[in-house]
Design a protein around this motif. Structure first.
Motif, PDB file in Angstrom:
ATOM      1  N   LEU A 159      12.730   0.459  -3.335  1.00  5.55           N
ATOM      2  CA  LEU A 159      11.766  -0.583  -2.794  1.00  5.55           C
ATOM      3  C   LEU A 159      10.913   0.173  -1.960  1.00  5.55           C
ATOM      4  CD1 LEU A 159      14.337  -3.309  -2.096  1.00  5.55           C
ATOM      5  CD2 LEU A 159      12.771  -3.092  -4.224  1.00  5.55           C
ATOM      6  N   PRO A 160       9.673  -0.592  -1.802  1.00  8.17           N
ATOM      7  CA  PRO A 160       8.896  -0.096  -0.616  1.00  8.17           C
ATOM      8  C   PRO A 160       9.355  -0.510   0.754  1.00  8.17           C
ATOM      9  CG  PRO A 160       7.830  -1.704  -1.932  1.00  8.17           C
ATOM     10  CD  PRO A 160       9.127  -1.646  -2.477  1.00  8.17           C
ATOM     11  N   VAL A 161       8.955   0.290   1.996  1.00 13.20           N
ATOM     12  CA  VAL A 161       9.448   0.203   3.287  1.00 13.20           C
ATOM     13  C   VAL A 161       8.938  -1.068   3.692  1.00 13.20           C
ATOM     14  CG1 VAL A 161       9.644   1.133   5.521  1.00 13.20           C
ATOM     15  CG2 VAL A 161       9.982   2.704   3.350  1.00 13.20           C
ATOM     16  N   PRO A 162       9.714  -2.084   4.334  1.00  9.78           N
ATOM     17  CA  PRO A 162       9.150  -3.256   5.044  1.00  9.78           C
ATOM     18  C   PRO A 162       8.410  -2.688   6.214  1.00  9.78           C
ATOM     19  CG  PRO A 162      11.351  -3.270   5.220  1.00  9.78           C
ATOM     20  CD  PRO A 162      11.051  -1.843   4.214  1.00  9.78           C
ATOM     21  N   ARG A 163       7.314  -3.436   6.745  1.00 13.37           N
ATOM     22  CA  ARG A 163       6.651  -3.134   7.900  1.00 13.37           C
ATOM     23  C   ARG A 163       6.061  -4.594   8.167  1.00 13.37           C
ATOM     24  NH1 ARG A 163       1.735   0.927   9.677  1.00 13.37           N
ATOM     25  NH2 ARG A 163       1.503   0.303  11.793  1.00 13.37           N
ATOM     26  N   PHE A 179       0.839  -1.100  -0.049  1.00 13.94           N
ATOM     27  CA  PHE A 179      -0.121   0.072  -0.023  1.00 13.94           C
ATOM     28  C   PHE A 179       1.001   1.184  -0.060  1.00 13.94           C
ATOM     29  CE2 PHE A 179      -2.598   3.269   2.021  1.00 13.94           C
ATOM     30  CZ  PHE A 179      -3.738   3.238   1.031  1.00 13.94           C
ATOM     31  N   GLY A 180       0.721   2.192  -1.153  1.00 17.76           N
ATOM     32  CA  GLY A 180       1.669   3.115  -1.435  1.00 17.76           C
ATOM     33  C   GLY A 180       3.045   2.637  -1.143  1.00 17.76           C
ATOM     34  N   HIS A 181       3.973   3.245  -0.336  1.00 16.42           N
ATOM     35  CA  HIS A 181       5.405   2.883  -0.324  1.00 16.42           C
ATOM     36  C   HIS A 181       5.824   1.998   0.934  1.00 16.42           C
ATOM     37  CE1 HIS A 181       6.075   5.688  -3.726  1.00 16.42           C
ATOM     38  NE2 HIS A 181       5.299   6.491  -2.800  1.00 16.42           N
ATOM     39  N   GLN A 182       4.886   1.286   1.362  1.00 17.89           N
ATOM     40  CA  GLN A 182       4.962   0.209   2.366  1.00 17.89           C
ATOM     41  C   GLN A 182       4.451  -1.303   1.960  1.00 17.89           C
ATOM     42  OE1 GLN A 182       3.070   1.150   6.190  1.00 17.89           O
ATOM     43  NE2 GLN A 182       4.720   2.296   6.668  1.00 17.89           N
ATOM     44  N   MET A 183       5.546  -2.116   2.334  1.00 17.80           N
ATOM     45  CA  MET A 183       5.154  -3.447   2.039  1.00 17.80           C
ATOM     46  C   MET A 183       5.025  -4.074   3.123  1.00 17.80           C
ATOM     47  SD  MET A 183       5.209  -6.175  -0.183  1.00 17.80           S
ATOM     48  CE  MET A 183       6.624  -5.648  -1.418  1.00 17.80           C
ATOM     49  N   ASN A 184       3.613  -4.221   3.491  1.00 20.58           N
ATOM     50  CA  ASN A 184       3.238  -4.802   4.843  1.00 20.58           C
ATOM     51  C   ASN A 184       2.935  -6.376   4.807  1.00 20.58           C
ATOM     52  OD1 ASN A 184       2.071  -2.085   6.126  1.00 20.58           O
ATOM     53  ND2 ASN A 184       1.487  -2.076   3.954  1.00 20.58           N
ATOM     54  N   LEU A 185       3.520  -6.796   6.089  1.00 18.92           N
ATOM     55  CA  LEU A 185       3.320  -8.423   6.412  1.00 18.92           C
ATOM     56  C   LEU A 185       2.895  -8.469   7.890  1.00 18.92           C
ATOM     57  CD1 LEU A 185       4.108 -11.222   5.909  1.00 18.92           C
ATOM     58  CD2 LEU A 185       6.401 -10.845   6.225  1.00 18.92           C
ATOM     59  N   TYR A 186       1.527  -9.269   7.873  1.00 19.68           N
ATOM     60  CA  TYR A 186       1.157  -9.287   9.173  1.00 19.68           C
ATOM     61  C   TYR A 186       1.055 -10.877   9.430  1.00 19.68           C
ATOM     62  CZ  TYR A 186      -0.208  -4.636   9.166  1.00 19.68           C
ATOM     63  OH  TYR A 186      -0.101  -3.165   9.352  1.00 19.68           O
ATOM     64  N   GLU A 187       1.382 -11.277  10.606  1.00 21.16           N
ATOM     65  CA  GLU A 187       1.572 -12.647  11.018  1.00 21.16           C
ATOM     66  C   GLU A 187       0.622 -12.768  12.306  1.00 21.16           C
ATOM     67  OE1 GLU A 187       3.175 -15.521   9.697  1.00 21.16           O
ATOM     68  OE2 GLU A 187       3.536 -14.530   7.964  1.00 21.16           O
ATOM     69  N   HIS A 188       0.165 -13.923  12.637  1.00 22.54           N
ATOM     70  CA  HIS A 188      -0.665 -14.333  13.739  1.00 22.54           C
ATOM     71  C   HIS A 188      -0.038 -15.648  14.106  1.00 22.54           C
ATOM     72  CE1 HIS A 188      -3.565 -16.528  15.965  1.00 22.54           C
ATOM     73  NE2 HIS A 188      -3.792 -15.301  16.467  1.00 22.54           N
ATOM     74  N   GLN A 189       0.209 -15.541  15.401  1.00 23.32           N
ATOM     75  CA  GLN A 189       1.085 -16.705  16.301  1.00 23.32           C
ATOM     76  C   GLN A 189       0.200 -17.164  17.528  1.00 23.32           C
ATOM     77  OE1 GLN A 189       3.820 -18.455  14.994  1.00 23.32           O
ATOM     78  NE2 GLN A 189       3.183 -17.294  13.236  1.00 23.32           N
ATOM     79  N   SER A 190       0.016 -18.400  17.511  1.00 22.43           N
ATOM     80  CA  SER A 190      -0.713 -19.002  18.843  1.00 22.43           C
ATOM     81  C   SER A 190       0.398 -19.433  19.640  1.00 22.43           C
ATOM     82  CB  SER A 190      -1.831 -19.806  18.392  1.00 22.43           C
ATOM     83  OG  SER A 190      -1.064 -21.105  17.967  1.00 22.43           O
ATOM     84  N   SER A 191       1.625 -19.476  19.186  1.00 24.40           N
ATOM     85  CA  SER A 191       2.896 -20.002  20.079  1.00 24.40           C
ATOM     86  C   SER A 191       3.993 -19.070  19.920  1.00 24.40           C
ATOM     87  CB  SER A 191       3.171 -21.526  19.637  1.00 24.40           C
ATOM     88  OG  SER A 191       3.339 -21.569  18.339  1.00 24.40           O
ATOM     89  N   TYR A 192       4.778 -18.955  20.887  1.00 18.11           N
ATOM     90  CA  TYR A 192       5.768 -17.747  20.907  1.00 18.11           C
ATOM     91  C   TYR A 192       6.770 -18.394  20.192  1.00 18.11           C
ATOM     92  CZ  TYR A 192       9.695 -15.151  22.398  1.00 18.11           C
ATOM     93  OH  TYR A 192      10.788 -14.215  22.428  1.00 18.11           O
ATOM     94  N   ASN A 193       7.344 -17.447  19.285  1.00 16.53           N
ATOM     95  CA  ASN A 193       8.586 -18.022  18.430  1.00 16.53           C
ATOM     96  C   ASN A 193       9.257 -16.880  18.266  1.00 16.53           C
ATOM     97  OD1 ASN A 193      10.093 -18.714  16.215  1.00 16.53           O
ATOM     98  ND2 ASN A 193       8.567 -19.852  15.182  1.00 16.53           N
ATOM     99  N   PRO A 194      10.558 -16.736  19.024  1.00 22.08           N
ATOM    100  CA  PRO A 194      11.616 -15.898  18.814  1.00 22.08           C
ATOM    101  C   PRO A 194      12.386 -15.848  17.656  1.00 22.08           C
ATOM    102  CG  PRO A 194      12.701 -17.678  19.934  1.00 22.08           C
ATOM    103  CD  PRO A 194      11.283 -18.032  19.825  1.00 22.08           C
ATOM    104  N   ASN A 195      12.039 -16.883  16.534  1.00 14.57           N
ATOM    105  CA  ASN A 195      12.786 -16.634  15.247  1.00 14.57           C
ATOM    106  C   ASN A 195      11.764 -16.115  14.145  1.00 14.57           C
ATOM    107  OD1 ASN A 195      15.071 -18.164  15.841  1.00 14.57           O
ATOM    108  ND2 ASN A 195      13.711 -19.923  16.151  1.00 14.57           N
TER     109      ASN A 195
END
Length: 118
Positions: A73-77, A25-41
């Motif tokens: 490149l679009p800014v990652p979010r 969207f615009g100049h942002q590459m957006n990535l949304y994740e949903h986690q039900s278990s903690y993952n430091p990776n």
């Protein structure tokens, strides 16, 4: 006016990657994740996902990464929503840099020269 482009990676057979939702969207590459278990990776996983997203973006827009001119490149979010049972703070920042091995080198030539000069 900025346009919305869905960029979610679906089950790519040879890579076996899938992200929850991603969009440009615009100049942002957006990535949304949903986690039900903690993952430091998650930062490492985000790096892999973004590499695929940017690869597709570069191909789609016919950008030349071998050019002498810098490409834009679009800014990652990257945002991860966590609803697991492990007690975690409401907001937590995970950094990709924390995944790299850090070694203390006490007697390297550079350190010895630095100590000698200063």
């Amino acid at each position: 006016m900025d346009s919305l482009e869905i960029t979610t990676l679906e089950d790519i057979v040879y890579l076996s990657y899938k992200n929850d939702v991603s969009f440009l969207f615009g100049h942002q590459m957006n990535l949304y994740e949903h986690q039900s278990s903690y993952n430091p990776n998650m930062p490492v996983r985000g790096l892999i996902y973004f590499a695929e997203l940017y690869s597709g973006y570069i191909q789609k827009n016919k950008l030349d990464v071998y050019s002498t001119k810098q490409i834009n490149l679009p800014v990652p979010r990257y945002i991860i929503f966590y609803n697991g049972t492990k007690n975690e703070p409401e907001k937590k920042e995970l950094r990709l840099s924390e995944c790299f091995i850090k070694r203390k080198r006490k007697n390297t030539l550079i350190n010895m020269l630095y100590k000698t000069l200063y």
